[in-house]
Design a protein around this motif. Structure first.
Motif, PDB file in Angstrom:
ATOM      1  N   LEU A  76       0.804  -1.213   0.000  1.00  0.00           N
ATOM      2  CA  LEU A  76       0.000   0.000   0.000  1.00  0.00           C
ATOM      3  C   LEU A  76       0.842   1.272   0.000  1.00  0.00           C
ATOM      4  N   GLY A 106      -0.551  -0.563  -4.035  1.00  0.00           N
ATOM      5  CA  GLY A 106      -1.965  -0.319  -3.802  1.00  0.00           C
ATOM      6  C   GLY A 106      -2.523  -1.286  -2.778  1.00  0.00           C
ATOM      7  N   ASP A 107      -3.817  -1.221  -2.587  1.00  0.00           N
ATOM      8  CA  ASP A 107      -4.507  -2.033  -1.597  1.00  0.00           C
ATOM      9  C   ASP A 107      -4.560  -3.486  -2.053  1.00  0.00           C
ATOM     10  N   VAL A 109      -6.568  -5.704  -1.201  1.00  0.00           N
ATOM     11  CA  VAL A 109      -7.949  -6.121  -1.459  1.00  0.00           C
ATOM     12  C   VAL A 109      -8.302  -5.913  -2.926  1.00  0.00           C
ATOM     13  N   VAL A 126      -0.185  -7.650   6.825  1.00  0.00           N
ATOM     14  CA  VAL A 126      -0.586  -6.246   6.724  1.00  0.00           C
ATOM     15  C   VAL A 126      -0.916  -5.749   8.130  1.00  0.00           C
ATOM     16  N   ASN A 137      -8.674   1.293   7.626  1.00  0.00           N
ATOM     17  CA  ASN A 137      -9.333   0.605   6.521  1.00  0.00           C
ATOM     18  C   ASN A 137      -8.705  -0.750   6.218  1.00  0.00           C
ATOM     19  N   ASN A 138      -7.519  -1.020   6.794  1.00  0.00           N
ATOM     20  CA  ASN A 138      -6.929  -2.343   6.616  1.00  0.00           C
ATOM     21  C   ASN A 138      -7.741  -3.418   7.311  1.00  0.00           C
ATOM     22  N   LEU A 141      -9.649  -5.999   5.350  1.00  0.00           N
ATOM     23  CA  LEU A 141      -8.992  -7.167   4.774  1.00  0.00           C
ATOM     24  C   LEU A 141      -9.305  -8.421   5.574  1.00  0.00           C
TER      25      LEU A 141
END
Length: 206
Positions: A76, A106-107, A109, A126, A137-138, A141
């Motif tokens: 990320l 990037g993410d 997800v 992560v 926001n992690n 996941l």
């Protein structure tokens, strides 16, 4: 996030708190060992690593996997990728220079959602695991949707391995509810079997 050096030790800091140290990476390497033991015998295996860290998990995976493997690394934070191409590179023998590696900034997800049925193994390291550390926001996941996305990205009989700083019975149950057979491993943080025990959720798609 900040990278600092103290003598021969590198440390990743988040808001002044230690996220990772170059002196403690035994459990990160164990993550790759557990996840790739069966995968390494496959033809052209495909592996996703979520979270680059200091490159130790990636190096351990590359040392196990055959030359026809593909390893996608989703990270990320762009600075983490640049540090691994710079001062952190020698720690794990420059794994980003390996031709089998593809880096996606990037993410993870997003990577999972775009690669349905593609991976033989997904390795997630992560934050500190299911308890988000660097970004709230992690946590997505590790909820039911994140687990479903990981399962969908795996091939039949694929492996999902998740690193965590500590046990999490609720997350373990979510994995089982999400269609995984789960075993929990607790390797030491350092290679010489010292340091705190960390948790690896080793899950097989059922």
């Amino acid at each position: 996030m900040k990278l600092v050096r103290r003598g021969d030790e590198y440390i990743l800091l988040v808001d002044g708190a230690i996220l990772m140290s170059s002196r403690m990476h035994g459990s990160e390497e164990a993550l790759a060992t557990f996840a790739c033991q069966g995968v390494r015998t496959l033809e052209r295996p495909s592996v996703l690593i979520g979270g680059l860290g200091m490159g130790f998990t990636l190096r351990a995976a590359l040392d196990l996997l055959p030359q026809d493997a593909t390893v996608v690394v989703a990270e990320l934070v762009p600075a983490v990728v640049e540090w691994n191409r710079g001062p952190l590179g020698p720690l794990a023998k420059h794994p980003l220079k390996d031709q089998r590696v593809r880096v996606e900034t990037g993410d993870v997800v997003v990577t999972l959602s775009a690669r349905l049925g593609q991976f033989d193994a997904v390795l997630l390291d992560v934050d500190n695991g299911p308890t988000a550390f660097t970004a709230s926001n992690n946590a997505g996941l590790y909820d039911n949707r994140g687990i479903a996305a990981a399962r969908a990205a795996l091939k039949a009989e694929g492996v999902l391995a998740v690193w965590a700083a500590q046990d999490d019975r609720k997350f373990e149950q979510r994995l089982r509810d999400g269609g995984f057979d789960v075993r929990v491993r607790r390797p030491r943080g350092r290679l010489k079997k010292s340091g705190p025990r960390h948790t690896i959720f080793l899950s097989h798609k059922s």
